[in-house]
Design an enzyme around this catalytic site. Structure first.
Site, PDB file in Angstrom:
ATOM      1  N   ARG B 270     -31.696  -4.771 -11.031  1.00 46.48           N
ATOM      2  CA  ARG B 270     -32.606  -3.693 -10.674  1.00 46.48           C
ATOM      3  C   ARG B 270     -32.549  -2.582 -11.717  1.00 46.48           C
ATOM      4  O   ARG B 270     -31.473  -2.098 -12.064  1.00 46.48           O
ATOM      5  CB  ARG B 270     -32.210  -3.153  -9.294  1.00 46.48           C
ATOM      6  CG  ARG B 270     -32.895  -1.877  -8.895  1.00 46.48           C
ATOM      7  CD  ARG B 270     -34.344  -2.105  -8.529  1.00 46.48           C
ATOM      8  NE  ARG B 270     -34.980  -0.833  -8.176  1.00 46.48           N
ATOM      9  CZ  ARG B 270     -36.204  -0.753  -7.684  1.00 46.48           C
ATOM     10  NH1 ARG B 270     -36.924  -1.834  -7.492  1.00 46.48           N
ATOM     11  NH2 ARG B 270     -36.717   0.420  -7.395  1.00 46.48           N
ATOM     12  N   GLU B 365     -13.992  -9.979  20.026  1.00 43.86           N
ATOM     13  CA  GLU B 365     -12.583 -10.407  19.985  1.00 43.86           C
ATOM     14  C   GLU B 365     -11.636  -9.206  19.965  1.00 43.86           C
ATOM     15  O   GLU B 365     -10.660  -9.171  19.230  1.00 43.86           O
ATOM     16  CB  GLU B 365     -12.309 -11.345  18.788  1.00 43.86           C
ATOM     17  CG  GLU B 365     -13.193 -12.558  18.823  1.00 43.86           C
ATOM     18  CD  GLU B 365     -12.425 -13.890  18.779  1.00 43.86           C
ATOM     19  OE1 GLU B 365     -13.099 -14.912  18.723  1.00 43.86           O
ATOM     20  OE2 GLU B 365     -11.191 -13.903  18.827  1.00 43.86           O
TER      21      GLU B 365
END
Lengths: 260, 384
Positions: B270, B365
């Protein structure tokens, strides 16, 4: 059926490759080595044929010490045994010398089929399979994108040409080289990786193979790199301005390049 | 003092890396955008033996270890979290409880199908009103002759509603002793009458993974489907959860590394103001910090996995790994999105997906708060 599949470790295809100014050969130390991509198709084809004919696949590689990684990879995909032609005297071997070493080793052991990838991504000459076939006095079915080897002493292949393919057939033993997309190479499973540890890999030196060191290596090369330079920057593309005939111009261009 | 992978684990890592890059990467964005479960990818993962990694060959496994599973999960998550969590949940939550606690009959009947990836298993613990708080469990199971009759609702159950879901092991209250609920785990085969799953959740991330609410109405299964001991269901699950945290830490590490991979690429490609944005020190420093967090994440899960596999205590290290890596993943996702500018907000850019996928890692979790609680408790702090 006994199939020998020849593989080569090459610098990672996507990395920037450099030549060593001192030896004018590829600088292999500066980049990661991987199995030549086309050789993965060769291994897959060998495994498929062996699975269909209850055959055996022996993977053969000539190269420096770290080439064992590539042999192990082929073993983890499912090949049965490996042969590593390893000798400092082989460094800098050209296609002629490479074909000599490979042919010598295969000659001593025999094979019903010898399968190669059609070119390596580093040297890109595409001649080693044909040279090995010549040296062994075997028929060559090169640039195959389809192979049928039912194990009845024949082998048939679709051989890619500029405009389509030829159907060629030979008796075995024969030498085959395969092109990209002939199959989908499998990924090794962990079980395959673990099993590969226990598979035999035989290391063969020039002396073991009965090859004179004067006939291989950089000194014996038929060609010499006189000088080299960086690839020129990519030129700007061609811009086609559509003046009502854009479609025709594009079709002409594609036809000129033999895409259509 | 060595946290490097063995040659075999490294070969596995390379194989999964190539699969994730060549096969998953090009197509996963479309599955994600459609919210579709990627059956062809899961079937290829099955062919590679990923679902059998930590199980012995007698049950159709690959004969590897838990670290091998974590290595595979990390590499998948570098490219996509949905397929990584599909594998993690199928192995750690679906198959592992049966392997660890199930009877020989249950193992023989179910494990080969699960380890081959032909079938996915799910675990139903969380309920609309109970997650980490087991006492809140409201699902019940009572013995009627030689059958369990189960009633209740389970929430956020991964892999519960795919075409290849084969079973859901659920926790249920099977009695009460001295005012404490007795909780057991019971295996419910898919297709059992009374078992149904709702429409898929509309999630913030993990859009190509399968998550449903599960409802059980007078579900009858054989008494022999009890997984492990009666009354030990929750304790068993907690022991599985400790190692599951290491797997989630590996997943978070993968996401954190994926953010680096994408940002490095983008910083090269970019251009702004006539030069690659990577020439700006502001961008370089952001990416350097991202790499530091990804690296430390990897060290933390590998160290915890090493302890676990050597049979040493690892509860605190697993909690630290889960906590650190999930926060690192979140930080890296935020930074990667920033490096990508407007494109980082688009789902078709991996950075955009990573941003949406990172948040759940601080929740699933065991939330970050639960991990801190566990660490504090392990340090013996007063009242912890």
């Amino acid at each position: 059926m006994k199939i020998v599949v020849c593989v080569k470790q090459v610098p990672d295809t996507w990395s920037e490759k450099k030549l060593d100014p001192a030896t004018k050969t590829l600088d292999r130390a500066s980049v990661d080595g991987v199995m030549n991509e086309l050789d993965e198709y060769a291994v897959e084809e060998a495994l498929k044929i062996a699975e269909a004919t209850s055959g055996e696949v022996v993977v053969l590689s000539m190269g420096p010490e770290q080439s064992t990684e590539t042999i192990r990879k082929a073993l983890s995909m499912g090949a049965d045994a490996g042969i590593h032609i390893l000798d400092d005297g082989l460094a800098g071997s050209d296609a002629v010398a490479t074909s000599l070493a490979i042919a010598k080793v295969i000659e001593g052991r025999g094979a019903d089929l010898v399968i190669f990838g059609s070119e390596s991504t580093d040297a890109r000459m595409s001649v080693v399979p044909a040279m090995v076939a010549e040296r062994l006095g075997l028929p060559q079915l090169t640039f195959a994108n389809k192979v049928e080897a039912p194990g009845d002493g024949t082998v048939k292949a679709h051989r890619l040409t500029d405009y389509g393919y030829d159907v060629v057939e030979a008796s075995t033993p024969a030498v085959i080289s395969v092109v990209e997309k002939i199959n989908e190479p499998r990924y090794p499973s962990f079980k395959g990786i673990m099993a590969a540890k226990k598979k035999p890999v035989e290391t063969i030196s020039l002396a073991d193979a009965g090859i004179e060191s004067a006939s291989v290596g950089l000194g014996a090369a038929w060609s010499e790199v006189a000088e080299f330079a960086d690839a020129p920057a990519r030129a700007a593309g061609t811009i086609v301005t559509d003046e009502g005939d854009g479609g025709t111009k594009i079709a002409d261009y594609l036809s000129e390049q033999k895409f259509i | 003092m060595d946290l490097r992978l063995s040659d075999e684990h490294e070969a596995l890592r390379k194989a999964v890396e190539a699969f994730a890059h060549d096969v998953v990467g090009p197509v996963i964005g479309d599955y994600y955008a459609r919210g579709e479960f990627p059956y062809p990818l899961v079937s290829q993962m099955a062919e590679m033996g990923l679902f059998g990694l930590p199980f012995p060959e007698e049950y159709g496994g690959m004969g590897g270890d838990y670290a091998a599973l974590c290595v595979a999960i990390e590499e998948l998550a570098r490219v996509d979290s949905s397929i990584a969590i599909t594998l993690e949940a199928a192995v750690s939550l679906g198959a592992m409880p049966i392997y660890r606690f199930g009877s020989d009959e249950l193992k023989a009947q179910w494990l080969p199908k699960l380890t081959s990836g032909q079938m996915l298993g799910a675990f139903g613990l969380t309920e609309p009103g109970a997650g980490s708080d087991a006492g809140g469990t409201r699902t019940t199971a009572r013995l009627d002759g030689d059958e369990w009759v189960i009633n209740g609702t389970k929430a956020f159950i991964t892999n519960s509603g795919t075409d290849i879901t084969g079973l859901i092991t659920v926790t249920a209250v099977t009695g009460e002793h001295d005012g404490r609920k007795e909780i057991s785990s019971i295996l419910v085969p898919a297709g059992t009458a009374g078992l149904s799953v709702s429409e898929p959740y509309k999630k913030v991330g993990w859009d190509a993974s399968d998550t449903h609410e599960v409802s059980l109405v007078d579900v009858r299964v054989p008494a022999a489907n009890l997984v492990g001991q009666r009354g030990r269901g929750y304790a068993q699950f907690l022991s599985i959860l400790d190692e599951g945290r290491i797997a989630i830490a590996a997943l978070a590490t993968g996401l954190a590394q994926g953010c680096v991979d994408e940002s490095v690429r983008y910083a090269h490609d970019r251009e702004a103001f006539g030069r690659p944005i990577g020439t700006n020190q502001a961008v370089q420093f952001m990416i350097a910090d991202m790499q530091m967090r990804a690296h430390l994440s990897r060290l933390s899960w590998r160290e915890a996995a090493g302890r676990m596999q050597r049979g040493e205590p690892f509860k605190q290290q697993a909690a630290i790994a889960k906590l650190y890596t999930s926060e690192a993943a979140m930080d890296n996702a935020r930074a990667a999105t920033q490096v990508h500018g407007g494109y980082g907000f688009m789902i078709e850019f991996p950075a955009g997906r990573f941003y949406r996928d990172a948040k759940i890692l601080e929740i699933g979790e065991g939330t970050s708060e639960v991990q801190r609680m566990l660490i504090a408790r392990d340090l013996g702090l007063p009242g912890a």
